[in-house]
Design an enzyme around this catalytic site. Structure first.
Site, PDB file in Angstrom:
ATOM      1  N   LYS A  72      37.137 -31.690 -88.845  1.00 29.03           N
ATOM      2  CA  LYS A  72      35.732 -31.721 -88.447  1.00 29.03           C
ATOM      3  C   LYS A  72      35.131 -30.328 -88.558  1.00 29.03           C
ATOM      4  O   LYS A  72      35.810 -29.328 -88.337  1.00 29.03           O
ATOM      5  CB  LYS A  72      35.575 -32.161 -86.987  1.00 29.03           C
ATOM      6  N   TYR A 132      28.044 -33.131 -87.210  1.00 24.31           N
ATOM      7  CA  TYR A 132      29.474 -33.116 -87.511  1.00 24.31           C
ATOM      8  C   TYR A 132      29.687 -33.494 -88.979  1.00 24.31           C
ATOM      9  O   TYR A 132      29.122 -34.486 -89.439  1.00 24.31           O
ATOM     10  CB  TYR A 132      30.231 -34.191 -86.730  1.00 24.31           C
ATOM     11  N   ASP A 168      35.158 -42.882 -72.119  1.00 22.33           N
ATOM     12  CA  ASP A 168      35.741 -41.539 -72.018  1.00 22.33           C
ATOM     13  C   ASP A 168      36.382 -41.300 -70.652  1.00 22.33           C
ATOM     14  O   ASP A 168      37.377 -40.584 -70.543  1.00 22.33           O
ATOM     15  CB  ASP A 168      34.687 -40.468 -72.296  1.00 22.33           C
TER      16      ASP A 168
END
Length: 183
Positions: A72, A132, A168
């Site tokens: 990334k 990204y 998450d």
């Protein structure tokens, strides 16, 4: 661009070198030859753009397993974030270590994240936007994650956590038997 290796081998902070005049500035954010000097030869096959409204929100800590492990390149284009990576590479001398840095529109830095690292961030201001670049397309079958507050990692988030997705919040914790992921 200036590449500075982080304490986690293979991960780099990249400082842009904008050219300015009375109209504003222009900066190169990718140069194949410059990235080849740090060993990057993969193509960028997917780009994503995120917006997070509330300061203190956390997104992460995500990664993809082989054969869809991804590199990334992350840049904050609005606001400020505390960007964090965790080395999960099997047999790495820094396995389980984390590194965090501030990325912002103002400091014009990017973070290069190799395969085998989990990534996430905490917003430090309102309305943070990140761009990204990914070397692999997203694959739900190869997705993995580490919980943002895993005691085996011990990330020191700069702000109290104000917002977190249910997903998450419920990622698995690492165990003492965790030996890393192959890349």
């Amino acid at each position: 661009m200036t590449f500075t290796e982080t304490p986690l081998a293979g991960a780099y902070l990249i400082q842009l070198s904008p050219r300015s005049d009375h109209r504003g500035w222009f900066a190169r954010t990718y140069d194949k030859a410059a990235f080849a000097q740090i060993g990057h030869t993969a193509d960028w096959v997917q780009m994503n753009h995120s917006m997070t409204h509330q300061p203190g929100a956390v997104r992460g800590m995500h990664f993809q397993r082989s054969p869809k492990a991804e590199i990334k390149l992350v840049r904050c284009v609005a606001g400020r974030v505390f960007d964090v990576i965790i080395d999960l590479r099997v047999s790495s001398p820094t396995l389980g270590h984390w590194f965090g840095t501030e990325l912002s529109a103002e400091n014009q830095q990017m973070l290069y994240i190799p395969k085998g690292f989990a990534h996430g961030f905490q917003t430090l201001t309102t309305d943070c936007q990140l761009i990204y670049c990914h070397s692999e397309t997203y694959s739900p079958d190869h997705e993995g994650a580490v919980r943002y507050n895993d005691p085996h990692i011990g990330i020191s988030w700069p702000l109290p956590i104000t917002d977190l997705s249910e997903r998450d919040a419920n990622h698995a914790l690492l165990t003492d038997r965790f030996v890393g992921i192959p890349v």
